[in-house]
Write an enzyme that holds these catalytic residues in place. Structure first.
Site, PDB file in Angstrom:
ATOM      1  N   HIS A  87      -7.487   9.342  -1.213  1.00 40.22           N
ATOM      2  CA  HIS A  87      -6.974   9.089  -0.030  1.00 40.22           C
ATOM      3  C   HIS A  87      -8.094   9.796   1.314  1.00 40.22           C
ATOM      4  O   HIS A  87      -7.873   9.727   2.549  1.00 40.22           O
ATOM      5  CB  HIS A  87      -5.354  10.192   0.096  1.00 40.22           C
ATOM      6  CG  HIS A  87      -4.897   9.809   0.990  1.00 40.22           C
ATOM      7  ND1 HIS A  87      -3.057   9.936   0.144  1.00 40.22           N
ATOM      8  CD2 HIS A  87      -5.121   9.301   2.358  1.00 40.22           C
ATOM      9  CE1 HIS A  87      -2.436   9.026   1.900  1.00 40.22           C
ATOM     10  NE2 HIS A  87      -3.728   9.283   2.816  1.00 40.22           N
ATOM     11  N   TYR A  96       3.130  10.416   0.488  1.00 39.05           N
ATOM     12  CA  TYR A  96       3.532   9.350   0.680  1.00 39.05           C
ATOM     13  C   TYR A  96       5.369   9.768  -0.301  1.00 39.05           C
ATOM     14  O   TYR A  96       6.128   9.792   0.534  1.00 39.05           O
ATOM     15  CB  TYR A  96       3.410   7.789   0.348  1.00 39.05           C
ATOM     16  CG  TYR A  96       2.190   7.276   1.302  1.00 39.05           C
ATOM     17  CD1 TYR A  96       1.290   8.296   2.220  1.00 39.05           C
ATOM     18  CD2 TYR A  96       2.435   5.767   1.416  1.00 39.05           C
ATOM     19  CE1 TYR A  96       0.881   7.979   2.881  1.00 39.05           C
ATOM     20  CE2 TYR A  96       0.666   5.697   1.449  1.00 39.05           C
ATOM     21  CZ  TYR A  96       0.462   6.314   2.662  1.00 39.05           C
ATOM     22  OH  TYR A  96      -0.752   6.112   3.833  1.00 39.05           O
ATOM     23  N   LYS A 147      -3.003   6.080  -3.466  1.00 38.82           N
ATOM     24  CA  LYS A 147      -4.285   7.287  -3.336  1.00 38.82           C
ATOM     25  C   LYS A 147      -3.906   7.821  -3.817  1.00 38.82           C
ATOM     26  O   LYS A 147      -2.703   8.290  -4.234  1.00 38.82           O
ATOM     27  CB  LYS A 147      -4.081   6.754  -1.786  1.00 38.82           C
ATOM     28  CG  LYS A 147      -4.550   5.387  -0.965  1.00 38.82           C
ATOM     29  CD  LYS A 147      -4.354   6.016   0.082  1.00 38.82           C
ATOM     30  CE  LYS A 147      -4.191   4.991   1.237  1.00 38.82           C
ATOM     31  NZ  LYS A 147      -2.504   4.479   1.382  1.00 38.82           N
ATOM     32  N   ASP A 165       0.667  -1.475  -0.096  1.00 34.48           N
ATOM     33  CA  ASP A 165       0.141  -0.062  -0.419  1.00 34.48           C
ATOM     34  C   ASP A 165       0.644   1.029   0.040  1.00 34.48           C
ATOM     35  O   ASP A 165       1.594   1.750   1.148  1.00 34.48           O
ATOM     36  CB  ASP A 165      -0.955   0.004   1.404  1.00 34.48           C
ATOM     37  CG  ASP A 165      -1.775   0.924   1.556  1.00 34.48           C
ATOM     38  OD1 ASP A 165      -2.943   0.915   0.595  1.00 34.48           O
ATOM     39  OD2 ASP A 165      -1.087   1.798   1.415  1.00 34.48           O
TER      40      ASP A 165
END
Length: 270
Positions: A106, A48, A73, A43
């Site tokens: 997200h 990120y 996401k 994931d």
């Protein structure tokens, strides 16, 4: 490994690796070690800023692409239908893959209905195998439901022993949406080793408190994506399939639910 069946018919591993706060070579190494130790679900997220590192680890692994389940996401940069389409292509490029197994929004955004429409189209085009949401409460989820053609397969939310989300899980289940838990070990905000009910069960099975908590989650049909940098923890977090909690043990753990978030930033999202 055990799997959950999504509303698309796809099989999603019930345990995966979360990559929040992993970057650079450490991210590459951690994802590589995870795959080497049997992880199939990885994931990540645009937020990120590590999709390229995750993609590099995947490309250099011995696991074939079809055996992996890759989630990412879309973040606030996908703030329109067209930008969402562009950002989906960017994620595919960053991860160096032809398709995503799961794509999520997200968190709730003002343009999320447009974003979701772009995701629905990408699914029909074969770029994505399943689509869903992250950090959506019941009201925000229902808003998407009222405006979508494809029911979200997953809602990735805060869920752990102290915030179990039982009623929300039951509601989502009636709609055909599964819960996936981020920070299923409560991000070490609570010392699990100090809770006697957990330690007693762990001792009975010769398991760690963390393994007991993760087992509790997956027995409820919740996918978990714990994050760790340490290989011994990677192995520990996936070694959950050689024991099963009894009905009474599950009930003991259900009683530990405090039904409140441990993360201030989620207030308003739950």
């Amino acid at each position: 490994m055990e799997y959950l069946t999504l509303n698309t018919g796809a099989k999603m591993p019930i345990v995966g690796l979360g990559t929040w706060n992993l970057s650079g070579q450490e991210c590459v190494d951690t994802v590589s070690k995870a795959i080497d130790n049997g992880y199939q679900l990885i994931d990540t997220a645009q937020m990120y800023d590590n999709e390229r590192e995750v993609g590099f680890a995947i490309a250099n692994s011995k696991m074939n692409r079809e055996s992996l389940f890759i989630t990412t996401k879309l973040d606030s940069r996908s703030n329109s239908y067209q930008k969402a389409k562009d950002r989906i292509n960017q994620s595919l490029s960053n991860l160096n893959v032809d398709y995503l197994d799961l794509l999520l929004i997200h968190e709730p955004y003002s343009s999320d209905v447009e974003i979701y429409r772009a995701m629905e189209e990408a699914l029909k085009e074969g770029k994505i195998k399943a689509i869903g949401l992250s950090n959506y409460n019941k009201n925000n989820y229902q808003r998407i439901l009222e405006n979508c053609k494809i029911i979200p397969a997953v809602n990735q939310i805060e869920s752990h022993l102290f915030f179990q989300r039982q009623s929300f899980q039951n509601f989502l289940s009636t709609q055909g949406t599964l819960i996936q838990a981020w920070s299923p070990l409560s991000q070490n905000k609570v010392d699990l080793t100090k809770i006697s009910e957990i330690s007693s069960i762990a001792d009975h099975y010769s398991k760690t408190p963390a393994q007991v908590v993760l087992r509790f989650m997956i027995q409820r049909g919740i996918s978990v994506i714990p994050k760790t940098r340490r290989e011994e923890r990677l192995i520990e977090n996936i070694s959950l399939f050689d024991f099963e909690l009894s009905k009474s043990e599950m009930e003991t753990l259900f009683q530990l639910d405090k039904d409140e978030t441990l993360f201030k930033w989620t207030i308003g999202l739950n």
